[in-house]
Design an enzyme around this catalytic site. Sequence first.
Site, short mmCIF file in Angstrom:
data_model
loop_
_atom_site.label_atom_id
_atom_site.label_comp_id
_atom_site.label_asym_id
_atom_site.label_seq_id
_atom_site.Cartn_x
_atom_site.Cartn_y
_atom_site.Cartn_z
N HIS A 1 0.86 -1.17 0.00
CA HIS A 1 0.00 0.00 0.00
C HIS A 1 0.90 1.23 0.00
O HIS A 1 2.03 1.20 0.50
CB HIS A 1 -0.86 -0.04 1.27
CG HIS A 1 -1.93 0.98 1.34
ND1 HIS A 1 -1.69 2.30 1.67
CD2 HIS A 1 -3.28 0.89 1.15
CE1 HIS A 1 -2.83 2.96 1.69
NE2 HIS A 1 -3.81 2.14 1.38
N ASP B 1 2.98 -4.45 7.98
CA ASP B 1 1.70 -3.76 7.89
C ASP B 1 0.60 -4.80 8.04
O ASP B 1 0.35 -5.59 7.13
CB ASP B 1 1.62 -3.04 6.54
CG ASP B 1 0.24 -2.45 6.24
OD1 ASP B 1 -0.67 -2.61 7.08
OD2 ASP B 1 0.09 -1.84 5.17
N GLN C 1 -4.58 -5.31 6.76
CA GLN C 1 -5.49 -6.23 6.08
C GLN C 1 -5.55 -7.61 6.73
O GLN C 1 -6.49 -8.37 6.49
CB GLN C 1 -5.08 -6.37 4.61
CG GLN C 1 -5.26 -5.11 3.79
CD GLN C 1 -6.70 -4.66 3.69
OE1 GLN C 1 -7.61 -5.49 3.63
NE2 GLN C 1 -6.91 -3.36 3.67
N LYS D 1 -10.72 -1.57 10.18
CA LYS D 1 -10.75 -2.79 9.37
C LYS D 1 -11.36 -3.96 10.14
O LYS D 1 -11.69 -5.00 9.56
CB LYS D 1 -9.33 -3.20 8.95
CG LYS D 1 -8.49 -2.11 8.30
CD LYS D 1 -8.91 -1.78 6.91
CE LYS D 1 -7.88 -0.85 6.27
NZ LYS D 1 -8.30 -0.41 4.92
N CYS E 1 -4.69 2.28 -3.75
CA CYS E 1 -3.48 2.79 -3.10
C CYS E 1 -2.33 1.78 -3.21
O CYS E 1 -1.53 1.63 -2.28
CB CYS E 1 -3.74 3.16 -1.64
SG CYS E 1 -4.84 4.56 -1.44
#
Length: 404
Positions: A121, A198, A201, A224, A362
């Site tokens: 991202h 990261d 997700q 999320k 993104c």
Amino acid sequence: MFDVTKIREDFPILKREVNGKPLVYLDNAATSQTPQQVIDVIVDYYSNYNANIHRGVHALSQEATDKYEQARHKIQKHFNAKHAHEIIYTSGTTHSINIVANGFSSFIKKGDEVLVSAMEHHSNIVPWQMLCERTGAVLKVIPMNQEGELLMDVYDTLLSQKTKLVFCNHISNALGTINPIKEIIDKAHAVGAVVLIDGAQAAPHLVADMQALDVDFYTVSAHKICGPTGVGMLYGKEEWLTKLPPYQGGGEMIAEVTFEKTTYAGLPHKFEAGTPNICGGIAFGAALDYMNAIGFETIAAYEHELLEYATDELSKIDGLKIYGTAKQKTSVISFNIKGVHPYDIGTILDKLGIAVRTGHHCAQPIMDFYKIPGTVRASFSFYNTKEEVDVLVAGVKRATAMLV
């Protein structure tokens, strides 16, 4: 037993209509919906104990402080951090990454190498580019293949004694690929590099264990995982959080202030300047409570069933191509119809009450790799149904008939 009909009753927004059609919400990778149980916590905060924290001796302040810190402990327990003070409240994943990127400006020098994966991202690319511009470090990219999997053999060749930082998402927001982060972390540590993952997700679909992964930094956004927007976490190992300088100056992050010198507070407050999103932090903890009550293994199994069903049904449509066919992936399907711009597909689906995401998500380097302007992305959550998949498939067929 997993009862999706009963679970859907927890989400007020799923009862609404869009353009006269029942809402089919398939944009969960951007933002998940919020159950009534979390909404009630938000309303309770503003109705009954809205006050600033850590500074007041009055009852409301103490109650707000207690609930805010209790939520931090819930987050610590969920992600199995060793210490509660290794959990830093932030406004979300982007804020979390920028804290680390800013801090490492003090430790990175010209000629050092920084590795990022090809499927990041923008929030896990741009801060590191800025770091390299400030320090003279070199940014290198771990490439991927047509299936949307990282080329781990190339990763091995990129690692060296010059490698100081490695950054990778746990799960790709654009493709759904689940990356082999434990292998990535272990190999980076073998050359002395620090790793940030990261986890934005990944958090809705699985539980990441900070101590088992031995990761240095891990980031999550609450929106999320059925929580509110504007709040998230940065997990960092105590040793690294202690070394890094503060990201912002202001109230709360100080121990003592004089005009001659300021000393900083200990962890976690050193990175939490100003009045935080108190309600958001408390609701973050409530969202984890809600999802843990359902069970992440149960969620993962159901979402995998949805993914397989949707993949099979969409693949039957003439001219439809799916991007991201990794062996290990979660409930995201990015696709295009030959000869049709994804925006046009998304616009027609919206008229049918179907919410999907269109564009580069993104993650523009991924689209450049496939030489496409973007994709239509349908991302599924545990409150979606096979009937909704059928509505999506019918909508794509209708859009295709109109546009091809």
